[in-house]
Design a protein around this motif. Structure first.
Motif, PDB file in Angstrom:
ATOM      1  N   SER A 125       0.890  -1.249  -0.076  1.00  0.00           N
ATOM      2  CA  SER A 125      -0.024   0.231  -0.100  1.00  0.00           C
ATOM      3  C   SER A 125       0.763   1.175  -0.062  1.00  0.00           C
ATOM      4  O   SER A 125       1.755   1.301   0.535  1.00  0.00           O
ATOM      5  CB  SER A 125      -0.960  -0.012   1.157  1.00  0.00           C
ATOM      6  OG  SER A 125      -1.528   1.168   1.530  1.00  0.00           O
ATOM      7  N   LYS A 139      -9.301   2.184  -0.804  1.00  0.00           N
ATOM      8  CA  LYS A 139      -9.463   0.882  -0.683  1.00  0.00           C
ATOM      9  C   LYS A 139      -9.884   0.234   0.783  1.00  0.00           C
ATOM     10  O   LYS A 139      -9.689   1.175   1.665  1.00  0.00           O
ATOM     11  CB  LYS A 139      -7.911   0.150  -0.925  1.00  0.00           C
ATOM     12  CG  LYS A 139      -7.366   0.406  -2.330  1.00  0.00           C
ATOM     13  CD  LYS A 139      -8.156  -0.289  -3.365  1.00  0.00           C
ATOM     14  CE  LYS A 139      -7.548  -0.105  -4.639  1.00  0.00           C
ATOM     15  NZ  LYS A 139      -8.292  -0.702  -5.879  1.00  0.00           N
ATOM     16  N   ASP A 150     -11.994  -4.903  -0.646  1.00  0.00           N
ATOM     17  CA  ASP A 150     -10.947  -5.190  -1.257  1.00  0.00           C
ATOM     18  C   ASP A 150     -10.359  -6.737  -0.814  1.00  0.00           C
ATOM     19  O   ASP A 150     -10.118  -7.620  -1.438  1.00  0.00           O
ATOM     20  CB  ASP A 150      -9.757  -4.590  -1.815  1.00  0.00           C
ATOM     21  CG  ASP A 150     -10.470  -3.082  -2.372  1.00  0.00           C
ATOM     22  OD1 ASP A 150     -10.478  -3.215  -3.497  1.00  0.00           O
ATOM     23  OD2 ASP A 150     -10.629  -2.147  -1.504  1.00  0.00           O
TER      24      ASP A 150
END
Length: 595
Positions: free
Chosen positions: A260, A356, A393
């Motif tokens: 990320s 996300k 997700d």
């Protein structure tokens, strides 16, 4: 590798839908345009450079590209788009010196397919489907000895297959095709497909045919295609949710977060868990912002406070750790965040956004970590919020997080999961897939619920899986009358959601059984459900569930006659309409009386 996307067509067969925008700017079920979806999936699979051919509405595509500062876009216009085919668009592209993924801008596909194509050992591939019926007006292909030999809309013999115009090509294959395209265009042949040029040199190429029969890819040519494809792709997207089974959620979370780029991460967690979670997250070198100011039955205004906090800290990733309500809050924060106006967010038209989500359940109940559904309360009324973009997700399933649940909470969440399994089985929207999930949920609960309440840790994984299956089932089939009638019970009588649903399920099931005598289809479904419970008939399966509810000895509630009219008036009609048997107003009142 670069991606080349042909977006130079008029999309004239779409009628009014493409009067003021390119076909690739049509919005799919999750609020994402076809173009945005292609860019998202391709970039997530590692492609960073894009060549986009354009015709009308080029400015729309350029504007979208500005949302992706980490990607490179080269727009190649076809000024002759009104009188030529995309062979001219391909000719306008400078000779490409890289391997490419070449595709049309009206293709919708699942992510796993692209991953398979890009990771396949063959440097050049095309896609065909040996099981699909040959389309009348779309591309077909001829395959010989596993290699592509011809592409045309006019192929109908037995050696031909359904075909989709997405190719992986090494630089040599691409150079050869581009050179032949130039030969065609230089001769004034501008109204044919680029594949016409490909066909003349196919014997010199080495494009291996790959079947996509287990995946999804389809093009959108008209409004019927648009509605069909948008509906079909949702199940493929849903199946591709990343689910991580873990025995240490922090370790699993840390691995996910390594990929990320988000600087600040919003963590949505209930007050009772916040201290533990803050301590657990200390070992991860990320910046976390915590939001815990919400109720067990979360309110609309509380969600808006979460939206404000996310915006203040510019969080592009949300982690929810808790039960269904916690995840509902996180989903709504994501969904509401892009909206500017502070008016009623619930009734807005939502669009896909790039925030996300990672969901980590701490109870075995709703399976909310695997649904695109959230529930919040507005002005005392329970509102169901559904949108394709709010499916998390990633879901991390760690059964160790179930160990400290209070007894009442354990009972109510198991009942919620069981009722979701039952309702999604008989739902009007049920499918073979949703019934498979329902069946797995019910069987796991029947197998393990007693040991669960005896605190036998060996069954924690089973109960968490049962909950996840129930979430998967209702994500497809949705719930029915028991949930529709339960919502107001929760707010009026201060009981948990699972408790409320359990009060409704038996009276409804018994009444449905009575009415099924005049409805063969409903009777067939209820009999099929009884086999899931391993019982001889419908009545026995009802008794099994009735026995479980009685063993749980949940507190009684007293519904007085004066409350019944209000309860009936507040029933969730969407859920009620999904029930396979309809109930009159008087029947609904009677159902409340016998609870």
């Amino acid at each position: 590798m670069k991606a080349i996307i042909f977006n130079s067509g008029l999309g004239s067969r779409m009628g009014e839908l493409t009067k003021e925008k390119s076909k690739c700017m049509l919005t799919l079920y999750n609020g994402e345009t076809i173009f945005e979806r292609q860019i998202r999936i391709l970039s997530e699979c590692g492609i960073r450079e894009f060549i986009i051919t354009t015709g009308p509405f080029e400015e729309q595509l350029i504007e979208v590209s500005k949302r992706y500062p980490a990607l490179t876009f080269d727009f190649v216009p076809n000024k002759e788009y009104l009188s030529t085919n995309y062979i001219v668009s391909m000719n306008n592209i400078k000779q490409v010196k890289d391997d490419v993924l070449l595709l049309h801008g009206d293709l919708v596909f699942n992510k796993k397919l692209i991953h398979k194509v890009l990771t396949d050992e063959n440097p050049s591939l095309c896609l065909y489907n040996e099981e699909k019926e040959l389309p009348e007006k779309d591309f077909k292909c001829r395959i010989e000895q596993g290699k592509l030999k011809e592409v045309s809309v006019d192929l109908f013999d037995t050696e031909c297959f359904a075909f989709q115009p997405l190719y992986k090509l090494d630089r040599q294959q691409m150079h050869a095709w581009q050179s032949e395209v130039s030969n065609f265009v230089n001769k004034g042949i501008k109204t044919v497909y680029a594949e016409n040029a490909l066909n003349t040199i196919s014997d010199q190429l080495n494009i291996v045919a790959m079947s996509y029969k287990d995946d999804y890819i389809d093009e959108i040519d008209n409004e019927v295609d648009y509605n069909r494809v948008s509906e079909q792709i949702k199940n493929y997207d849903y199946r591709e949710q990343e689910i991580i089974e873990s025995d240490n959620y922090i370790n699993s979370l840390e691995k996910v977060l390594k990929t990320s780029e988000s600087c600040n991460i919003l963590v949505v967690v209930g007050k009772s868990l916040r201290d533990k979670v803050e301590k657990d997250l200390d070992s991860i070198s990320k910046q976390f912002v915590f939001f815990s100011e919400f109720s067990s039955n979360p309110k609309y205004e509380e969600v808006l406070n979460g939206v404000k906090l996310r915006k203040e800290h510019n969080c592009e990733l949300i982690i929810s750790i808790g039960g269904g309500s916690t995840m509902d809050v996180a989903k709504c924060i994501k969904l509401f965040s892009p909206l500017v106006s502070l008016s009623d967010f619930i009734n807005k038209e939502f669009r896909y956004n790039t925030i996300k989500q990672i969901a980590i359940p701490t109870s075995a109940g709703t399976g909310s970590e695997s649904t695109q559904i959230a529930v919040i309360y507005k002005d005392g009324t329970k509102c169901s919020v559904e949108h394709g973009s709010i499916l998390p997700d990633v879901a991390i399933l760690d059964p160790n997080l179930l160990k400290t649940l209070p007894t009442y909470h354990k009972k109510s969440t198991v009942l919620d999961s069981l009722c979701q399994g039952i309702e999604s089985y008989w739902s009007k929207k049920s499918t073979d897939e949703s019934r498979y999930y329902s069946e797995q949920c019910i069987k796991l609960i029947l197998k393990s619920y007693k040991a669960y309440f005896n605190d036998e840790e060996v069954v924690l994984e089973d109960m968490l899986s049962a909950s996840n299956y129930s979430g998967k089932a209702i994500n497809i089939a949705r719930t029915t009358a028991a949930h529709a009638m339960s919502y107001k019970l929760t707010s009026n009588y201060g009981i948990s959601h699972g408790h409320a649903v359990a009060l409704c399920i038996i009276p409804i099931w018994e009444r449905m059984n009575q009415k099924s005598k005049d409805n063969m289809e409903v009777e067939k479904v209820l009999k099929s459900l009884s086999t899931v419970f391993n019982t001889m008939d419908i009545e026995e399966s009802i008794e099994v569930v009735k026995g479980i509810i009685m063993k749980f000895a949940l507190p009684k509630i007293n519904i007085n006659e004066n409350d019944i009219v209000e309860l009936v008036n507040e029933i969730n009609m969407d859920r009620l309409m999904n029930n396979p048997v309809s109930f009159s107003e008087e029947e609904l009142k009677e159902l409340y009386r016998v609870m």
